[in-house]
Design a protein around this motif. Structure first.
Motif, mmCIF file in Angstrom:
data_model
loop_
_atom_site.group_PDB
_atom_site.id
_atom_site.type_symbol
_atom_site.label_atom_id
_atom_site.label_comp_id
_atom_site.label_asym_id
_atom_site.label_seq_id
_atom_site.Cartn_x
_atom_site.Cartn_y
_atom_site.Cartn_z
ATOM 1 N N PRO A 46 0.670 -0.911 -0.261
ATOM 2 C CA PRO A 46 -0.346 -0.200 0.334
ATOM 3 C C PRO A 46 1.269 0.771 -0.077
ATOM 4 O O PRO A 46 1.832 1.492 0.202
ATOM 5 N N GLY A 47 0.698 2.356 -0.218
ATOM 6 C CA GLY A 47 0.728 3.626 -0.424
ATOM 7 C C GLY A 47 0.162 4.235 -1.831
ATOM 8 O O GLY A 47 -0.766 4.127 -1.999
ATOM 9 N N VAL A 48 1.193 5.207 -2.691
ATOM 10 C CA VAL A 48 0.273 6.098 -3.412
ATOM 11 C C VAL A 48 1.660 6.200 -4.141
ATOM 12 O O VAL A 48 3.218 6.553 -3.716
ATOM 13 N N MET A 49 1.399 6.656 -5.491
ATOM 14 C CA MET A 49 2.607 6.754 -6.757
ATOM 15 C C MET A 49 1.976 8.056 -6.994
ATOM 16 O O MET A 49 1.422 8.702 -7.367
ATOM 17 N N LEU A 50 3.471 8.715 -7.992
ATOM 18 C CA LEU A 50 3.204 9.620 -8.702
ATOM 19 C C LEU A 50 4.188 9.214 -9.352
ATOM 20 O O LEU A 50 5.376 9.216 -9.414
ATOM 21 N N GLU A 103 -4.719 -2.045 1.242
ATOM 22 C CA GLU A 103 -5.647 -3.385 1.216
ATOM 23 C C GLU A 103 -6.419 -3.688 -0.388
ATOM 24 O O GLU A 103 -6.457 -5.211 -0.176
ATOM 25 N N SER A 104 -7.330 -2.632 0.212
ATOM 26 C CA SER A 104 -8.576 -3.497 -1.011
ATOM 27 C C SER A 104 -9.414 -2.587 -1.944
ATOM 28 O O SER A 104 -10.078 -3.235 -2.554
ATOM 29 N N ARG A 105 -8.275 -1.133 -2.085
ATOM 30 C CA ARG A 105 -9.201 -0.498 -2.550
ATOM 31 C C ARG A 105 -7.755 0.517 -3.803
ATOM 32 O O ARG A 105 -6.549 0.382 -3.540
ATOM 33 N N ALA A 110 -2.274 13.591 -2.242
ATOM 34 C CA ALA A 110 -3.575 13.449 -0.188
ATOM 35 C C ALA A 110 -5.133 13.516 -1.336
ATOM 36 O O ALA A 110 -6.172 12.389 -0.459
ATOM 37 N N SER A 111 -5.387 14.101 -1.988
ATOM 38 C CA SER A 111 -6.519 13.206 -2.774
ATOM 39 C C SER A 111 -7.053 11.832 -3.104
ATOM 40 O O SER A 111 -7.681 11.145 -2.483
ATOM 41 N N ALA A 112 -5.738 10.706 -3.900
ATOM 42 C CA ALA A 112 -6.366 9.579 -3.680
ATOM 43 C C ALA A 112 -6.100 8.991 -2.679
ATOM 44 O O ALA A 112 -6.707 7.732 -2.583
ATOM 45 N N LEU A 113 -4.841 9.199 -1.337
ATOM 46 C CA LEU A 113 -4.725 8.358 -0.685
ATOM 47 C C LEU A 113 -5.916 8.859 0.481
ATOM 48 O O LEU A 113 -6.610 7.343 0.222
ATOM 49 N N ALA A 114 -6.648 9.713 0.577
ATOM 50 C CA ALA A 114 -8.229 10.240 1.109
ATOM 51 C C ALA A 114 -8.960 8.915 0.776
ATOM 52 O O ALA A 114 -10.062 8.445 1.473
ATOM 53 N N ARG A 115 -9.329 8.860 -1.542
ATOM 54 C CA ARG A 115 -9.880 8.263 -1.890
ATOM 55 C C ARG A 115 -10.210 6.013 -1.259
ATOM 56 O O ARG A 115 -10.775 5.667 -1.791
ATOM 57 N N VAL A 116 -8.647 6.396 -0.545
ATOM 58 C CA VAL A 116 -8.036 4.479 -0.103
ATOM 59 C C VAL A 116 -8.926 4.913 1.417
ATOM 60 O O VAL A 116 -8.413 3.208 1.547
#
Length: 317
Positions: free
Chosen positions: A112-116, A129-131, A234-240
């Motif tokens: 898990p995490g976020v990719m730029l 883990e699921s989104r 931040a927007s992508a992380l909030a959505r998961v």
């Protein structure tokens, strides 16, 4: 030259350039580069043409083909069509994904995490883990905020404003003139260039260099780009399901974000404001490593639904 080992061709297709890697169980057989993907033309046809050309040039049968590319939408992801187009060179298994998926695998692996992914364009992908949540990647006309194109265009805009007397003088005016010729002809030159997106994006390097040299206007452009990227992360992380203060790995891929000296610094500052707890991290691998792993993603992994796979039937193998 031929080999009895299973071979896999991995294609990383960006708008500025394409990278190809042919491997077997022993390692890398060959790597090559080519011009960027043209997103106004069928992507599958371009991928097939590249694979066929490399197979003929190397004299190697290709068993598997994995591709991550810009301009790939759910409607155009046609692994069966690519399988048919490349059957003559031996391909029996294909995996296709948008470059946000392969970029994520390169940046963070399966965790898990976020990719730029920051290059000519930009796309952001967050994973729990699921989104899964994708942000931006909407192309030069409608999005790609903070990308190389975004910065390059802003730099040329600043140069033209200075030329017109609509803003303070900036070294970007002289740099643009040296690169492209008379500024009063620039708009026509770029409109006539079929590669105008990558040409405009190429000016990003000049903007970053000018910012590092102390130009306030260029520095403002780079800082604004970092703010856009942090906002998207931040927007992508909030959505998961991420919440402020929770730790999150922000894996970055792309030359702009990893090699331009100012960008990691600006991104770190912007992330601290937009996504407290998120930490900028170097990618775990290269974009081609992410592409190469497409066919190894477990069917139960959250990224699996975003990878289009096709396999030849046993009777045609």
């Amino acid at each position: 030259m031929t080999t009895s080992q299973r071979t896999r061709l991995s294609i990383d297709g960006g708008q500025t350039g394409i990278r190809l890697r042919l491997t077997d169980q022993s390692g890398v057989l060959t790597e090559a580069e080519g011009p960027g993907v043209l997103t106004d033309r069928p992507v599958i046809d371009q991928l097939a043409d590249m694979a066929v050309a490399l197979a003929k040039e190397s004299g190697t049968r290709i068993d598997e083909l994995a591709a991550g590319t810009s301009g790939l939408t759910p409607a155009t992801a046609d692994p069966d069509g690519l399988l048919v187009r490349t059957a003559a060179i031996g391909v029996r298994r294909v995996a296709l994904a948008h470059d946000s998926i392969t970029g994520y695998l390169a940046a963070n692996g399966m965790e898990p995490g976020v990719m730029l992914a920051v290059g000519t364009g930009v796309v952001v992908l967050a994973l729990s883990e699921s989104r899964v949540a994708k942000v931006d990647g909407w192309g030069s006309l409608l999005g790609d905020a903070g990308s190389g194109y975004w910065i390059g265009r802003a730099g040329l805009d600043a140069a033209l404003r200075a030329f017109d007397g609509r803003s303070a003088p900036t070294p970007l005016q002289g740099i643009a003139e040296a690169r492209f010729g008379p500024l009063d002809e620039l708009y026509m030159t770029l409109q006539a260039d079929p590669k105008r997106v990558s040409v405009i994006a190429s000016f990003c390097r000049d903007v970053v260099d000018a910012a590092q040299a102390g130009d306030e206007i260029a520095d403002g452009i780079v800082t604004a780009a970092a703010a856009e990227l942090a906002h998207s992360a931040a927007s992508a992380l909030a959505r998961v399901g991420w919440e402020e203060g929770e730790p999150a790995r922000v894996g970055v891929v792309g030359a702009l974000a990893t090699k331009a000296a100012l960008m990691p610094e600006r991104l770190t500052t912007a992330l601290a404001r937009r996504a407290p707890g998120a930490t900028l991290a170097r990618p775990l691998g290269l974009p081609l490593d992410g592409v190469q792993s497409l066919l190894d993603v477990s069917p139960s992994h959250p990224l699996s639904p975003f990878i289009a796979v096709a396999e030849a039937s046993p009777s045609t193998r």
